[in-house]
Design an enzyme around this catalytic site. Sequence first.
Site, short mmCIF file in Angstrom:
data_model
loop_
_atom_site.label_atom_id
_atom_site.label_comp_id
_atom_site.label_asym_id
_atom_site.label_seq_id
_atom_site.Cartn_x
_atom_site.Cartn_y
_atom_site.Cartn_z
CG ASP A 13 -0.21 0.11 2.54
OD1 ASP A 13 -0.82 0.59 3.53
OD2 ASP A 13 0.98 -0.28 2.60
CG ASP A 18 4.00 0.12 1.48
OD1 ASP A 18 3.84 1.05 2.28
OD2 ASP A 18 3.43 -0.99 1.58
CG ASN A 42 0.51 3.47 4.15
OD1 ASN A 42 0.31 3.50 5.36
ND2 ASN A 42 1.46 2.72 3.60
CB THR A 132 4.44 -4.31 2.88
OG1 THR A 132 4.04 -3.76 1.61
CG2 THR A 132 5.54 -5.34 2.68
CG PHE A 189 -1.86 1.55 9.42
CD1 PHE A 189 -1.72 1.06 8.13
CD2 PHE A 189 -2.76 2.57 9.65
CE1 PHE A 189 -2.46 1.59 7.09
CE2 PHE A 189 -3.51 3.12 8.62
CZ PHE A 189 -3.36 2.62 7.33
CG ASN A 190 0.24 -2.93 7.43
OD1 ASN A 190 -0.21 -1.89 6.94
ND2 ASN A 190 1.48 -3.34 7.23
CG HIS A 280 7.31 0.03 9.40
ND1 HIS A 280 7.44 -0.07 10.77
CD2 HIS A 280 6.86 1.30 9.17
CE1 HIS A 280 7.09 1.07 11.34
NE2 HIS A 280 6.73 1.92 10.40
CG ASP A 281 5.94 -1.78 4.39
OD1 ASP A 281 5.30 -0.89 3.83
OD2 ASP A 281 5.55 -2.34 5.44
#
Length: 443
Positions: A13, A18, A42, A132, A189-190, A280-281
């Site tokens: 996203d 990402d 996102n 992700t 969030f995810n 993160h991703d």
Amino acid sequence: MEDGRIPVWLDCDPGHDDAFAIILAAYHPAIRLLGISTVFGNASLEKTTRNAASVLTAIAAARSVPLYVGASQALYRPPFHAATDIHGETGLDGTSLLPEPRAEPVASVPAVDAAHDALMACPPGTAWVVATGAFTNAAALFLKYPHLVRHVRGLSLMGGALGGGFTPAVLGKVDGVPRVGNWTQWAEFNVLADPEAAAAIFGNRELARKTTLIPLDVSHMVLATEEARALLLLGKPPGGGEADGQKRPTKLRTMLVELLMFFAKTYSDVFGIAEGPPLHDPLAVAAVLAGLKDDAAHPDLQRYAVPFADQPLRSAIPTPPPENGSAAAVEAAASAGTAKPKTIGERFEVTVETVGTYEEARAGLTRTGQTVARLLPPGEEGVRIPRGLDIPRFWQVLEECVARADAAVAAAGGEDKIWGAEDDVGVAVAAAAEAGGFDGLPN
Ligand code: RIB
Ligand code: CA
């Protein structure tokens, strides 16, 4: 394709982090990127899809990596509108260098069906799905095609938050209150974007034992500090020599660092994390490389591995006689000196709180989207949740992938071709992707 590369389907996203997951998946020498699907999160699905197409264009992969449009909302919940304070209005704010997309997503095939076909075209036990964004597409894929669970090598997810000192990472504070989650006090969030999708994955025992989870506890160990941003802007030879100061940074590198600067500001403003934003991703992409170290057939790829630390089994030997063949039996036998212990990492049972609405969670009334991980006894199969990774190695490998993207831009005619005039390069590949005969790759 028996060249040792790991087939990967990436669902994302975009999303600042990402974008780096896309670069790592598209240009890592040991990864064969099968395709990309987008999901809401996102930003709206329309924006995350456009952002994915722009990033693919910027890395000269828009014609060679097929892009599909996934879910616009959670499996069983109303549309979810991400606040814009982390990724901005477009979902990828912070730079004017995002190029106009040079290829359209393949509209004729639903993302889940395209992913299924691409994964089934890979030998059994080789391909990974990496998610992700919200896990909606990933859950829908395995729900619609249960035979894929046995067919794939693994599922790697960025999401969840554990707290409780799972790692030494700083998870940040909001209004002076320490957080476990980032979107609420408890939820990442995810997972909060689609709690039922996460629960469907972790509740599927056969899929859970093939799943690697990269929670905030791990991603917050990998901050895009000023040093990391300088590495990505200026690049360094793999040997770690001095940055090549003679060349001006490429447009791609400038764009990437501008995105990181924006992401850094939002993480500092919102969470009080000033050193740099957690990337993160791409960690969920890097996690698929774990098998590289055991792939003796392709030693040339092993230098591109990014080692993750699974806490080794504690040496406790079970008091009751272990059943034959179990890991406990192997370890007990090892202690008797009759077999080499197979050290496997920790494995977890992961549960997700699905009670409550998104609004109730954001108001602090429920713990909707909270993930809880229970450590399983040694030898019992479950979700792999690393406790750490070789962080300098991660940045070096990511920088090498950016360098490969720079080379691809140059080979595609240079920056002006990407950021400038039209070109009709690769229309045949896009048509092949449309027809499902896609096999072109940027690397
Ligand atoms: O919580 C972090 C996750 O949410 C990352 O994947 C980020 O891109 C957002 O999707
Ligand atoms: Ca994301």
